[in-house]
Write a protein that holds these residues in place. Structure first.
Motif, PDB file in Angstrom:
ATOM      1  N   LEU A 145       0.825  -1.203   0.000  1.00 51.75           N
ATOM      2  CA  LEU A 145       0.000   0.000   0.000  1.00 51.75           C
ATOM      3  C   LEU A 145       0.861   1.256   0.000  1.00 51.75           C
ATOM      4  CD1 LEU A 145      -2.731   1.415   0.153  1.00 51.75           C
ATOM      5  CD2 LEU A 145      -2.701   1.062   2.640  1.00 51.75           C
ATOM      6  N   ILE A 146       1.846   1.317   0.861  1.00 57.04           N
ATOM      7  CA  ILE A 146       2.665   2.529   0.943  1.00 57.04           C
ATOM      8  C   ILE A 146       3.441   2.730  -0.344  1.00 57.04           C
ATOM      9  CG2 ILE A 146       4.880   1.696   1.904  1.00 57.04           C
ATOM     10  CD1 ILE A 146       2.888   4.605   3.368  1.00 57.04           C
ATOM     11  N   LYS A 147       3.884   1.640  -0.964  1.00 60.61           N
ATOM     12  CA  LYS A 147       4.617   1.742  -2.232  1.00 60.61           C
ATOM     13  C   LYS A 147       3.716   2.284  -3.330  1.00 60.61           C
ATOM     14  CE  LYS A 147       7.537  -0.924  -5.390  1.00 60.61           C
ATOM     15  NZ  LYS A 147       8.151  -2.254  -5.672  1.00 60.61           N
ATOM     16  N   GLU A 148       2.482   1.780  -3.414  1.00 66.98           N
ATOM     17  CA  GLU A 148       1.554   2.254  -4.430  1.00 66.98           C
ATOM     18  C   GLU A 148       1.146   3.700  -4.181  1.00 66.98           C
ATOM     19  OE1 GLU A 148      -0.763   2.371  -7.817  1.00 66.98           O
ATOM     20  OE2 GLU A 148       0.802   0.960  -7.215  1.00 66.98           O
ATOM     21  N   LEU A 149       0.920   4.070  -2.935  1.00 69.02           N
ATOM     22  CA  LEU A 149       0.536   5.446  -2.625  1.00 69.02           C
ATOM     23  C   LEU A 149       1.634   6.436  -2.992  1.00 69.02           C
ATOM     24  CD1 LEU A 149      -1.206   5.026   0.863  1.00 69.02           C
ATOM     25  CD2 LEU A 149      -2.305   5.303  -1.370  1.00 69.02           C
ATOM     26  N   ASN A 151       4.032   6.035  -5.164  1.00 70.36           N
ATOM     27  CA  ASN A 151       4.224   6.068  -6.622  1.00 70.36           C
ATOM     28  C   ASN A 151       3.104   6.835  -7.322  1.00 70.36           C
ATOM     29  OD1 ASN A 151       6.574   4.546  -6.557  1.00 70.36           O
ATOM     30  ND2 ASN A 151       5.527   2.597  -6.927  1.00 70.36           N
ATOM     31  N   ARG A 152       1.890   6.619  -6.882  1.00 69.23           N
ATOM     32  CA  ARG A 152       0.710   7.166  -7.570  1.00 69.23           C
ATOM     33  C   ARG A 152       0.418   8.596  -7.163  1.00 69.23           C
ATOM     34  NH1 ARG A 152      -4.918   4.686  -9.149  1.00 69.23           N
ATOM     35  NH2 ARG A 152      -3.778   2.722  -9.181  1.00 69.23           N
ATOM     36  N   TYR A 153       0.633   8.930  -5.893  1.00 76.18           N
ATOM     37  CA  TYR A 153       0.179  10.218  -5.365  1.00 76.18           C
ATOM     38  C   TYR A 153       1.323  11.069  -4.812  1.00 76.18           C
ATOM     39  CZ  TYR A 153      -4.362   7.835  -5.512  1.00 76.18           C
ATOM     40  OH  TYR A 153      -5.484   7.146  -5.905  1.00 76.18           O
ATOM     41  N   SER A 154       2.465  11.041  -5.453  1.00 74.25           N
ATOM     42  CA  SER A 154       3.608  11.812  -4.951  1.00 74.25           C
ATOM     43  C   SER A 154       3.302  13.306  -4.894  1.00 74.25           C
ATOM     44  CB  SER A 154       4.848  11.561  -5.815  1.00 74.25           C
ATOM     45  OG  SER A 154       4.591  11.931  -7.169  1.00 74.25           O
ATOM     46  N   ASN A 155       2.564  13.801  -5.874  1.00 75.10           N
ATOM     47  CA  ASN A 155       2.226  15.226  -5.885  1.00 75.10           C
ATOM     48  C   ASN A 155       1.294  15.583  -4.731  1.00 75.10           C
ATOM     49  OD1 ASN A 155       2.283  17.868  -7.164  1.00 75.10           O
ATOM     50  ND2 ASN A 155       0.156  17.488  -7.739  1.00 75.10           N
ATOM     51  N   GLU A 156       0.284  14.743  -4.502  1.00 77.59           N
ATOM     52  CA  GLU A 156      -0.642  14.985  -3.390  1.00 77.59           C
ATOM     53  C   GLU A 156       0.091  14.923  -2.049  1.00 77.59           C
ATOM     54  OE1 GLU A 156      -3.199  13.594  -6.790  1.00 77.59           O
ATOM     55  OE2 GLU A 156      -1.249  13.065  -5.970  1.00 77.59           O
ATOM     56  N   ILE A 157       0.989  13.965  -1.909  1.00 77.88           N
ATOM     57  CA  ILE A 157       1.736  13.833  -0.658  1.00 77.88           C
ATOM     58  C   ILE A 157       2.592  15.071  -0.412  1.00 77.88           C
ATOM     59  CG2 ILE A 157       3.573  12.536   0.506  1.00 77.88           C
ATOM     60  CD1 ILE A 157       2.421  10.016  -0.888  1.00 77.88           C
ATOM     61  N   SER A 158       3.233  15.581  -1.459  1.00 80.54           N
ATOM     62  CA  SER A 158       4.097  16.758  -1.300  1.00 80.54           C
ATOM     63  C   SER A 158       3.319  17.996  -0.874  1.00 80.54           C
ATOM     64  CB  SER A 158       4.846  17.036  -2.608  1.00 80.54           C
ATOM     65  OG  SER A 158       3.959  17.483  -3.626  1.00 80.54           O
ATOM     66  N   LYS A 159       2.019  18.034  -1.229  1.00 76.14           N
ATOM     67  CA  LYS A 159       1.169  19.165  -0.855  1.00 76.14           C
ATOM     68  C   LYS A 159       0.414  18.931   0.451  1.00 76.14           C
ATOM     69  CE  LYS A 159       0.300  20.525  -5.667  1.00 76.14           C
ATOM     70  NZ  LYS A 159      -0.747  20.676  -6.710  1.00 76.14           N
ATOM     71  N   TYR A 185       2.161   0.251  14.809  1.00 78.92           N
ATOM     72  CA  TYR A 185       3.391   1.044  14.948  1.00 78.92           C
ATOM     73  C   TYR A 185       4.154   1.089  13.630  1.00 78.92           C
ATOM     74  CZ  TYR A 185       8.050   2.528  16.293  1.00 78.92           C
ATOM     75  OH  TYR A 185       9.245   3.196  16.346  1.00 78.92           O
ATOM     76  N   ALA A 186       4.279  -0.054  12.972  1.00 74.87           N
ATOM     77  CA  ALA A 186       5.023  -0.105  11.707  1.00 74.87           C
ATOM     78  C   ALA A 186       4.353   0.750  10.636  1.00 74.87           C
ATOM     79  CB  ALA A 186       5.145  -1.550  11.236  1.00 74.87           C
ATOM     80  N   TRP A 187       3.024   0.729  10.576  1.00 74.19           N
ATOM     81  CA  TRP A 187       2.305   1.542   9.605  1.00 74.19           C
ATOM     82  C   TRP A 187       2.501   3.028   9.886  1.00 74.19           C
ATOM     83  CZ3 TRP A 187       0.440   2.115   5.032  1.00 74.19           C
ATOM     84  CH2 TRP A 187      -0.526   3.072   4.767  1.00 74.19           C
ATOM     85  N   ARG A 188       2.424   3.402  11.149  1.00 73.36           N
ATOM     86  CA  ARG A 188       2.624   4.810  11.498  1.00 73.36           C
ATOM     87  C   ARG A 188       4.035   5.257  11.117  1.00 73.36           C
ATOM     88  NH1 ARG A 188      -0.075   7.968  15.977  1.00 73.36           N
ATOM     89  NH2 ARG A 188       0.875  10.016  15.782  1.00 73.36           N
ATOM     90  N   HIS A 193       7.796   8.213   7.605  1.00 74.17           N
ATOM     91  CA  HIS A 193       8.986   8.133   6.761  1.00 74.17           C
ATOM     92  C   HIS A 193       8.698   8.646   5.354  1.00 74.17           C
ATOM     93  CE1 HIS A 193      12.808   6.609   5.247  1.00 74.17           C
ATOM     94  NE2 HIS A 193      12.149   6.036   4.250  1.00 74.17           N
ATOM     95  N   ASN A 194       7.473   8.435   4.881  1.00 73.45           N
ATOM     96  CA  ASN A 194       7.106   8.841   3.527  1.00 73.45           C
ATOM     97  C   ASN A 194       6.309  10.144   3.481  1.00 73.45           C
ATOM     98  OD1 ASN A 194       7.868   6.530   1.517  1.00 73.45           O
ATOM     99  ND2 ASN A 194       7.123   5.492   3.352  1.00 73.45           N
ATOM    100  N   HIS A 195       6.294  10.865   4.598  1.00 78.71           N
ATOM    101  CA  HIS A 195       5.705  12.210   4.687  1.00 78.71           C
ATOM    102  C   HIS A 195       4.211  12.224   4.376  1.00 78.71           C
ATOM    103  CE1 HIS A 195       9.862  13.489   4.950  1.00 78.71           C
ATOM    104  NE2 HIS A 195      10.103  12.884   3.795  1.00 78.71           N
ATOM    105  N   ILE A 196       3.528  11.162   4.793  1.00 75.44           N
ATOM    106  CA  ILE A 196       2.076  11.109   4.666  1.00 75.44           C
ATOM    107  C   ILE A 196       1.459  11.526   5.992  1.00 75.44           C
ATOM    108  CG2 ILE A 196       0.089   9.596   4.301  1.00 75.44           C
ATOM    109  CD1 ILE A 196       1.846   7.904   2.465  1.00 75.44           C
ATOM    110  N   LYS A 197       0.589  12.518   5.952  1.00 78.95           N
ATOM    111  CA  LYS A 197      -0.048  13.012   7.172  1.00 78.95           C
ATOM    112  C   LYS A 197      -0.876  11.922   7.832  1.00 78.95           C
ATOM    113  CE  LYS A 197      -2.593  16.212   5.678  1.00 78.95           C
ATOM    114  NZ  LYS A 197      -3.603  17.297   5.615  1.00 78.95           N
ATOM    115  N   THR A 198      -0.898  11.939   9.151  1.00 79.12           N
ATOM    116  CA  THR A 198      -1.739  11.008   9.895  1.00 79.12           C
ATOM    117  C   THR A 198      -2.440  11.739  11.033  1.00 79.12           C
ATOM    118  OG1 THR A 198      -0.076  10.367  11.554  1.00 79.12           O
ATOM    119  CG2 THR A 198      -0.067   9.158   9.455  1.00 79.12           C
ATOM    120  N   ASN A 199      -3.446  11.066  11.578  1.00 82.90           N
ATOM    121  CA  ASN A 199      -4.008  11.514  12.850  1.00 82.90           C
ATOM    122  C   ASN A 199      -3.020  11.219  13.963  1.00 82.90           C
ATOM    123  OD1 ASN A 199      -4.959   8.745  11.945  1.00 82.90           O
ATOM    124  ND2 ASN A 199      -5.423   8.614  14.131  1.00 82.90           N
TER     125      ASN A 199
END
Length: 310
Positions: A145-149, A151-159, A185-188, A193-199
């Protein structure tokens, strides 16, 4: 449309509020679930809902959700209604994940199918990602999942426009810690690490076996336990207007819920937690719930409220 307690809350905002995203899981599962999302959105009581690609939703419902500014995310599904060769019980998915029996290419293909299905139905990328029965954080699945996200949404993640649910327990109960132990814990860490926002914290966990009074007590415990933010003022969600920009350093508590409009003779459907869903719906539209939001100085948020400040 809003309840009196929401009007009171909106008229007297105070600082040091508790930032909370209330998310309805299982959008698309049934008309009863979809109708509950629409009504709660109209009341300003939810900011997000996660969609099951194997389900259904009408164009009219999607239009209303956009008007109410509800953030829609993907509810990744291997144990529910999405048809795939890997679909199974929660127990079988846990065993296959931890024994590394899943084929990475097969898992990735299912993730792609569900992301494609989401984009086709809503005309955009999901605002956030979570998982039915939290399967998104299990071994192999989370890696794919993290690999696909990324790859697919790098622009969204950067914003800062793509977020993900993490399950760090809000309260110290056994079921919450079991969920978190299953890859939480591993998912968080992977999201960070990949700069994806979380709660920040995660609430809403219970056994779906309580009456309305017990559910009210649980919600009071969750709201009371949510961390405060000194820079944030309280306030409701409103369908037609956004609240002032949320400070960058706000990390909200996420509370999941699973409401459905009670049976009315026209939406016959079956689900193992149907009775609990109907109790949740009645509670979430009640004045008593609105009062608790005011009592505990809650600032209801959407994921997208933080994007512009990211």
């Amino acid at each position: 449309m809003s309840h009196p307690n929401y009007q009171k809350q909106a008229s007297s905002p105070t600082d040091d509020a508790r930032p909370i995203i209330i998310n309805v899981d299982d959008l698309g599962l049934s008309t009863a679930v979809n109708d509950s999302v629409l009504h709660l959105a109209e009341l300003g009581r939810i900011g997000a809902s996660s969609y099951m690609v194997g389900g259904t939703i009408t164009d009219n419902d999607i239009s209303h959700l956009k008007n109410f500014k509800v953030d829609i995310g993907l509810h990744l599904d291997l144990t529910g209604i999405f048809p795939s060769l890997l679909r199974g019980s929660l127990k079988s998915i846990i065993v296959a994940s931890y024994l590394r029996r899943f084929n990475h290419m097969q898992v990735t293909d299912i993730i792609k199918q569900q992301l494609n299905g989401f984009e086709d139905r809503f005309g955009q990328a999901p605002v956030f990602i979570d998982g039915h029965q939290h399967i998104h954080q299990f071994p192999i699945i989370r890696h794919c999942l993290i690999k696909e996200l990324t790859n697919r949404y790098s622009n969204e993640i950067s914003k800062g426009a793509l977020s993900a649910r993490v399950t760090t327990p809000l309260i110290n109960d056994v079921k919450s810690w079991i969920i978190y132990a299953l890859g939480g814990y591993a998912w968080r860490h992977s999201c960070e690490h990949n700069h994806i926002k979380t709660n920040n914290k995660f609430g809403g966990v219970y056994g779906f076996d309580v009456d309305s009074q017990q559910l009210a007590s649980l919600w009071e415990q969750w709201l009371q336990s949510a961390p405060r933010n000194a820079e944030l003022s309280s306030g409701p969600l409103t369908p037609k207007a956004k609240l002032p920009i949320t400070p960058v350093n706000v990390s909200p508590t996420l509370i999941m819920c699973h409401p459905a409009v009670p049976e009315n003779g026209h939406n016959g459907w079956e689900d193992e937690i149907k009775a609990a869903r109907e109790i949740e719906y009645k509670w979430l539209i009640s004045d008593e719930f609105g009062y608790l939001l005011h009592k505990y100085n809650v600032r209801l948020l959407r994921w997208s409220d933080m994007t512009s400040a990211y």
